[in-house]
Design an enzyme around this catalytic site. Structure first.
Site, PDB file in Angstrom:
ATOM      1  CG  ASP A  21     -15.985  25.088  19.412  1.00 27.37           C
ATOM      2  OD1 ASP A  21     -15.676  25.980  20.231  1.00 27.37           O
ATOM      3  OD2 ASP A  21     -17.166  24.838  19.096  1.00 27.37           O
ATOM      4  CG  ASN A 160     -26.202  35.959  15.661  1.00 24.30           C
ATOM      5  OD1 ASN A 160     -27.349  35.582  15.382  1.00 24.30           O
ATOM      6  ND2 ASN A 160     -25.931  36.701  16.695  1.00 24.30           N
ATOM      7  CD  GLU A 197     -21.225  29.048  15.465  1.00 27.10           C
ATOM      8  OE1 GLU A 197     -21.593  28.238  16.318  1.00 27.10           O
ATOM      9  OE2 GLU A 197     -20.947  30.245  15.721  1.00 27.10           O
ATOM     10  CG  HIS A 261     -17.211  24.214  15.952  1.00 27.63           C
ATOM     11  ND1 HIS A 261     -17.235  25.556  16.075  1.00 27.63           N
ATOM     12  CD2 HIS A 261     -16.005  23.881  15.423  1.00 27.63           C
ATOM     13  CE1 HIS A 261     -16.080  26.053  15.676  1.00 27.63           C
ATOM     14  NE2 HIS A 261     -15.313  25.064  15.264  1.00 27.63           N
ATOM     15  NE  ARG A 295     -19.887  24.384  23.744  1.00 32.15           N
ATOM     16  CZ  ARG A 295     -19.434  25.464  23.102  1.00 32.15           C
ATOM     17  NH1 ARG A 295     -19.794  25.670  21.817  1.00 32.15           N
ATOM     18  NH2 ARG A 295     -18.642  26.335  23.691  1.00 32.15           N
ATOM     19  CG  ASP A 337     -34.174  -1.123  14.384  1.00 32.80           C
ATOM     20  OD1 ASP A 337     -34.093  -0.106  15.098  1.00 32.80           O
ATOM     21  OD2 ASP A 337     -35.000  -2.045  14.565  1.00 32.80           O
ATOM     22  CG  ASP A 351     -33.763   2.744   9.453  1.00 35.50           C
ATOM     23  OD1 ASP A 351     -34.313   3.022   8.365  1.00 35.50           O
ATOM     24  OD2 ASP A 351     -34.058   3.258  10.540  1.00 35.50           O
ATOM     25  CD  GLU A 436     -36.807  -7.128   0.718  1.00 36.74           C
ATOM     26  OE1 GLU A 436     -36.808  -8.050   1.564  1.00 36.74           O
ATOM     27  OE2 GLU A 436     -36.302  -7.236  -0.426  1.00 36.74           O
TER      28      GLU A 436
HETATM   29  O1  LIG Z   1     -17.189  27.490  21.512  1.00 37.62           O
HETATM   30  C1  LIG Z   1     -17.164  28.822  21.235  1.00 37.62           C
HETATM   31  C2  LIG Z   1     -17.959  29.143  20.021  1.00 37.62           C
HETATM   32  O2  LIG Z   1     -19.196  28.519  20.108  1.00 37.62           O
HETATM   33  C3  LIG Z   1     -19.664  28.317  18.823  1.00 37.62           C
HETATM   34  O3  LIG Z   1     -20.716  29.172  18.656  1.00 37.62           O
HETATM   35  C4  LIG Z   1     -18.568  28.686  17.861  1.00 37.62           C
HETATM   36  O4  LIG Z   1     -18.483  27.828  16.792  1.00 37.62           O
HETATM   37  C5  LIG Z   1     -17.369  28.645  18.735  1.00 37.62           C
HETATM   38  O5  LIG Z   1     -16.353  29.437  18.221  1.00 37.62           O
END
Ligand SMILES: OC[C@@H]1O[C@@H](O)[C@H](O)[C@H]1O
Length: 459
Positions: A21, A160, A197, A261, A295, A337, A351, A436
């Site tokens: 995030d 959710n 989100e 995110h 992540r 490409d 591309d 092109e």
């Molecule tokens: O990283 C925690 C949560 O994970 C994602 O689902 C949300 O955006 C964040 O708030």
């Protein structure tokens, strides 16, 4: 509408491992400030650096830690740092120990540098509902301050989170009632979890572009796009149009999974918009994806389409960010490409993304162009034609030469353009033959048309 053309950016990905995030903002003090979710979900950190790349090694300061009880004694998610009316505000989602109770919260920081500021709690963002709420993002349009966040609607508990928008009365108080501007109704928004989100905003060409993330935070995680006119009533859901398909998603060829995110910032020269997002380098996750710490933060350039809308393209491969080569002669077409000996159909942004490998495969002061959307594929000459072929660990001498070029000043624009002369074939240049994007290798005499066809602008 003038299309935005700006010089290339050069960042190296992954920027920061195990930071989700990611939020990068450039402040008036010339610093980039970075905050993000840490894998333990137990603290709020800030880094700062005069450059985006410098954030990768900048020292990290913890400005707030998990509490022993009450709000803030569990998850600490998706902090965002904003400077409003001379003070710092950290929007963050906080959980409560031993229960699934996450709510949007605000901290206020007084002091020039948020890493050393005095932080106090302004408390929960009081929305209309006491339900799951997170990922609050502040933005300003025509002088009005807004907050957009994700929240579960009490009447839609099979989903959710939706995206809600409200005006801010002050940085920690919204004007109620808020407006629902988006729900996870499309199939790609509902894989694993039914989610909208992680909102972020970018304003340009009289429009406000609001990206958001959808589905579970595994390889199905992807980004959507809402668009409204800056002069519209943003609190009217009808002012927002939603892109029917994801605008950014996993890419097996570049090895990037579950991108999302995001936040937006600007390049050091202020000329390019930069997409900041997280993803993983592998598709398969064991257990709840939220418990997988990998992540990581990545950055790449935002390109702009001729209709004035953003083109996020694909999550680019690890390493130095790619560039585009825009034709001098055909101003809206790019080196692209393709398979076989000539392009067919309209080119996508993907591309046209290339990594300039320097030194090139032939070494010395040559360069090679590697396709960023098909890593390992190199632009090589084959007689007068251009093909894209896989280099391998021990490419033949002829392959390395045919896939290497001498980078020269632009034959038609020495100041801003570049031209690519075939390595080992003096006077033979890469030339684009038409809008092109067909490519040949041929001599360039004094003829201005030929010089134009052999000149490109890096973007
Ligand atoms: O990283 C925690 C949560 O994970 C994602 O689902 C949300 O955006 C964040 O708030």
């Amino acid at each position: 509408l003038a299309v935005t053309h700006s010089p290339p950016v050069s960042y190296t990905n992954t920027l920061i491992p195990q930071r989700a995030d990611p939020h990068i903002s450039k402040h008036t003090d010339g610093y980039y400030y970075f905050t993000a979710t840490v894998p333990a979900y137990d603290s709020i950190i800030i880094r700062r650096s005069p450059t985006i790349q410098g954030l990768s090694s900048a020292p990290e300061t913890t400005i707030w830690r998990r509490k022993s009880s009450g709000i803030g004694s569990n998850q600490i998610w998706a902090p965002e740092l904003h400077h409003i009316d001379g003070k710092w505000y950290m929007y963050v989602a906080l959980g409560v120990a031993n229960e699934w109770r996450i709510r949007a919260f605000v901290l206020e920081g007084v002091g020039a540098n948020p890493q050393t500021a005095t932080w106090t709690e302004k408390g929960l963002i009081n929305t209309d509902w006491d339900t799951f709420s997170l990922d609050a993002h502040h933005f300003q349009v025509n002088g009005t301050r807004y907050l957009v966040w994700a929240q579960q609607e009490p009447t839609r508990t099979d989903e959710n989170s939706s995206l809600l928008l409200a005006k801010l009365l002050n940085p920690w108080t919204i004007q109620r009632p808020a407006t629902v501007i988006s729900r996870p109704l499309l199939s790609w928004e509902r894989v694993g979890y039914k989610v909208n989100e992680g909102p972020a905003t970018l304003q340009k060409n009289g429009k406000i572009f609001l990206t958001y993330s959808a589905s579970a935070t595994d390889s199905n995680y992807c980004m959507g796009l809402l668009t409204a006119s800056v002069d519209a009533d943003l609190l009217d859901p009808a002012s927002w149009s939603k892109a029917p398909l994801p605008v950014f998603q996993s890419n097996g060829l570049t090895g990037q999974y579950g991108p999302g995110h995001n936040s937006f910032t600007v390049s050091e020269d202020g000329l390019s918009d930069v997409l900041v997002f997280h993803d993983r380098g592998y598709p398969n996750i064991t257990g709840d994806p939220l418990n997988d710490p990998n992540r990581r933060t990545r950055v790449q350039k935002v390109y702009w389409k001729v209709d004035g809308t953003p083109d996020l393209g694909i999550p680019v491969p690890d390493g130095v960010t790619p560039v585009r080569l825009r034709s001098f002669s055909f101003p809206e077409s790019y080196v692209r490409d393709y398979t076989g000996t000539s392009p067919s159909g309209a080119a996508t942004l993907a591309d046209t993304l290339f990594r300039v490998v320097s030194p090139g495969l032939a070494g010395g002061n040559t360069v090679s162009l590697e396709s960023a959307s098909r890593p390992g594929m190199y632009m090589r000459r084959s007689g007068t034609q251009i093909r894209f072929d896989a280099g391998n660990d021990s490419p033949s001498a002829s392959f390395t030469k045919e896939a290497s070029w001498m980078r020269k000043e632009g034959l038609a624009d020495a100041k801003n353009g570049v031209s690519l002369e075939a390595a080992g074939a003096t006077g033979q240049y890469l030339r684009v033959t038409g809008s092109e994007g067909g490519l040949v290798v041929a001599a360039v005499g004094g003829d201005s048309t030929q010089k134009g066809q052999a000149t490109f602008y890096l973007e």
